[in-house]
Motif scaffolding. Structure first.
Motif, PDB file in Angstrom:
ATOM      1  N   ASP A  86     -26.535 -25.377  24.657  1.00 55.95           N
ATOM      2  CA  ASP A  86     -26.606 -24.709  23.348  1.00 55.95           C
ATOM      3  C   ASP A  86     -27.636 -23.586  23.296  1.00 55.95           C
ATOM      4  OD1 ASP A  86     -28.881 -26.220  23.419  1.00 55.95           O
ATOM      5  OD2 ASP A  86     -28.405 -27.456  21.672  1.00 55.95           O
ATOM      6  N   ARG A  87     -28.236 -23.245  24.440  1.00 51.12           N
ATOM      7  CA  ARG A  87     -29.099 -22.075  24.661  1.00 51.12           C
ATOM      8  C   ARG A  87     -30.437 -22.146  23.961  1.00 51.12           C
ATOM      9  NH1 ARG A  87     -23.394 -19.321  23.851  1.00 51.12           N
ATOM     10  NH2 ARG A  87     -22.622 -19.857  25.921  1.00 51.12           N
ATOM     11  N   ARG A  88     -30.491 -22.483  22.684  1.00 53.24           N
ATOM     12  CA  ARG A  88     -31.738 -22.741  21.968  1.00 53.24           C
ATOM     13  C   ARG A  88     -32.725 -21.583  22.004  1.00 53.24           C
ATOM     14  NH1 ARG A  88     -32.872 -29.048  23.744  1.00 53.24           N
ATOM     15  NH2 ARG A  88     -30.829 -29.851  23.110  1.00 53.24           N
ATOM     16  N   VAL A  89     -32.238 -20.373  21.825  1.00 48.78           N
ATOM     17  CA  VAL A  89     -33.172 -19.268  21.640  1.00 48.78           C
ATOM     18  C   VAL A  89     -33.737 -19.361  20.226  1.00 48.78           C
ATOM     19  CG1 VAL A  89     -31.871 -17.818  23.234  1.00 48.78           C
ATOM     20  CG2 VAL A  89     -31.434 -17.626  20.787  1.00 48.78           C
ATOM     21  N   PHE A  90     -34.921 -18.792  20.021  1.00 50.10           N
ATOM     22  CA  PHE A  90     -35.504 -18.782  18.677  1.00 50.10           C
ATOM     23  C   PHE A  90     -34.813 -17.689  17.871  1.00 50.10           C
ATOM     24  CE2 PHE A  90     -38.923 -20.637  21.267  1.00 50.10           C
ATOM     25  CZ  PHE A  90     -39.132 -21.807  20.547  1.00 50.10           C
ATOM     26  N   PRO A  91     -34.051 -18.059  16.843  1.00 54.62           N
ATOM     27  CA  PRO A  91     -33.168 -17.091  16.175  1.00 54.62           C
ATOM     28  C   PRO A  91     -33.889 -15.981  15.429  1.00 54.62           C
ATOM     29  CG  PRO A  91     -33.192 -19.175  14.979  1.00 54.62           C
ATOM     30  CD  PRO A  91     -33.916 -19.409  16.271  1.00 54.62           C
ATOM     31  N   THR A  92     -35.076 -16.261  14.892  1.00 56.87           N
ATOM     32  CA  THR A  92     -35.768 -15.251  14.092  1.00 56.87           C
ATOM     33  C   THR A  92     -36.806 -14.472  14.893  1.00 56.87           C
ATOM     34  OG1 THR A  92     -37.381 -16.893  13.314  1.00 56.87           O
ATOM     35  CG2 THR A  92     -35.414 -16.557  11.961  1.00 56.87           C
ATOM     36  N   LEU A  93     -36.930 -14.764  16.185  1.00 59.77           N
ATOM     37  CA  LEU A  93     -37.797 -13.986  17.066  1.00 59.77           C
ATOM     38  C   LEU A  93     -36.964 -12.960  17.826  1.00 59.77           C
ATOM     39  CD1 LEU A  93     -40.178 -16.665  18.652  1.00 59.77           C
ATOM     40  CD2 LEU A  93     -40.500 -15.325  16.561  1.00 59.77           C
ATOM     41  N   THR A  94     -37.568 -11.841  18.149  1.00 58.52           N
ATOM     42  CA  THR A  94     -36.863 -10.842  18.941  1.00 58.52           C
ATOM     43  C   THR A  94     -36.711 -11.321  20.385  1.00 58.52           C
ATOM     44  OG1 THR A  94     -38.865  -9.680  19.639  1.00 58.52           O
ATOM     45  CG2 THR A  94     -37.880  -9.009  17.533  1.00 58.52           C
ATOM     46  N   VAL A  95     -35.889 -10.599  21.118  1.00 55.67           N
ATOM     47  CA  VAL A  95     -35.728 -10.897  22.542  1.00 55.67           C
ATOM     48  C   VAL A  95     -37.091 -10.869  23.232  1.00 55.67           C
ATOM     49  CG1 VAL A  95     -34.864  -9.936  24.727  1.00 55.67           C
ATOM     50  CG2 VAL A  95     -33.337 -10.127  22.748  1.00 55.67           C
ATOM     51  N   HIS A  96     -37.852  -9.826  22.958  1.00 54.28           N
ATOM     52  CA  HIS A  96     -39.160  -9.688  23.602  1.00 54.28           C
ATOM     53  C   HIS A  96     -40.096 -10.825  23.198  1.00 54.28           C
ATOM     54  CE1 HIS A  96     -42.108  -7.464  25.889  1.00 54.28           C
ATOM     55  NE2 HIS A  96     -42.971  -7.561  24.903  1.00 54.28           N
ATOM     56  N   GLU A  97     -40.083 -11.193  21.927  1.00 55.14           N
ATOM     57  CA  GLU A  97     -40.947 -12.282  21.469  1.00 55.14           C
ATOM     58  C   GLU A  97     -40.545 -13.605  22.099  1.00 55.14           C
ATOM     59  OE1 GLU A  97     -42.088 -10.488  17.032  1.00 55.14           O
ATOM     60  OE2 GLU A  97     -40.293 -11.718  17.314  1.00 55.14           O
ATOM     61  N   ASN A  98     -39.240 -13.835  22.265  1.00 55.80           N
ATOM     62  CA  ASN A  98     -38.774 -15.044  22.952  1.00 55.80           C
ATOM     63  C   ASN A  98     -39.326 -15.106  24.371  1.00 55.80           C
ATOM     64  OD1 ASN A  98     -36.463 -17.044  21.882  1.00 55.80           O
ATOM     65  ND2 ASN A  98     -36.213 -15.094  20.806  1.00 55.80           N
ATOM     66  N   ILE A  99     -39.267 -13.982  25.080  1.00 53.97           N
ATOM     67  CA  ILE A  99     -39.721 -13.958  26.471  1.00 53.97           C
ATOM     68  C   ILE A  99     -41.241 -14.093  26.551  1.00 53.97           C
ATOM     69  CG2 ILE A  99     -39.888 -12.503  28.532  1.00 53.97           C
ATOM     70  CD1 ILE A  99     -37.115 -11.388  27.832  1.00 53.97           C
TER      71      ILE A  99
END
Length: 238
Positions: A86-99
């Motif tokens: 289900d990937r579980r990226v943080f939806p309200t963070l940007t790509v850069h903030e996730n990384i």
């Protein structure tokens, strides 16, 4: 050198017996595919390894150290990292903030910019929120977050699930770059051709039991395995 050894594990969800005497192993730098239909037990195997759904019986050793009884965080610190279905990226963070967040949580992280070199698609999406990414973009971000923590073993659970064929092709190329860096990979997958392109060896699982293990070529040549357990015809296997 064998880095991951799973011996005769039984895993339950409540009273439901899901995995039955499952055994498998991975050698250093190897890419191994865990193949089977939806509901065969692939995700439960991954969750058992990572301590999310610990087995009630059996042993899981990583570089000789017993994992059963350890928390997911403790297992992660040993060098295993799971990219869940289900990937579980943080939806309200940007790509850069996730990384960057994954970078900050790691003890010995890889450089942030290295992730953009490895996944060029993400470079143009740095300021996009996770919730605005396509399924394929989210999958790439999930893998990047895992890789930045410099895992020695990566568990990929159904990475192509729900992705369009053109995105699957892009993901295959990017994961091949990951494989070329000698990261040990256990790949759980229903997309047989995708798995065949990346792995050298595979296990076929059905109703929670391993029914076959061998080289990818062995599996590719077994029409009975392809049709009965993987729901593909020999003609569909590239």
């Amino acid at each position: 050198m064998t880095v991951l050894e799973i011996d005769d594990i039984d895993t339950y969800y409540g009273n439901s017996h899901i995995l039955h005497d499952v055994s498998l192993d991975l050698a250093e730098g190897e890419v191994v595919a865990l193949l089977g239909r939806n509901g065969a037990g692939k995700t439960t195997t991954m969750r058992s390894i990572m301590g999310v759904t610990p087995p009630q019986r059996g042993s899981i050793r990583y570089r000789g150290e017993e994992l059963v009884g350890k928390s997911p965080d403790e297992i992660n610190e040993l060098g295993l990292n799971l990219v869940p279905e289900d990937r579980r990226v943080f939806p309200t963070l940007t790509v850069h903030e996730n990384i960057v967040l994954a970078h900050k949580l790691a003890d010995d992280p890889r450089p942030v910019e290295e992730m953009y070199d490895l996944f060029p698609v993400l470079d143009d999406l740095r300021s996009n929120n996770g919730q605005n990414l396509s399924g394929g973009e989210q999958q790439m971000l999930s893998v990047a977050r895992a890789l930045i923590q410099r895992p020695s073993t990566l568990l990929l659970d159904e990475p192509t699930e729900g992705l369009a064929p053109v995105i699957v092709d892009d993901l295959r190329e990017m994961l091949q770059d990951v494989v070329d860096q000698n990261v040990t990979v256990l790949l759980s997958e229903q997309n047989v051709n995708f798995a065949f392109d990346l792995a050298t060896r595979g296990y076929v699982i059905d109703t929670g039991s391993i029914v076959f293990e061998g080289s990818i070529e062995d599996i590719r040549e077994r029409d009975d395995l392809l049709e009965k357990y993987l729901a593909v015809s020999p003609e569909e296997v590239a």
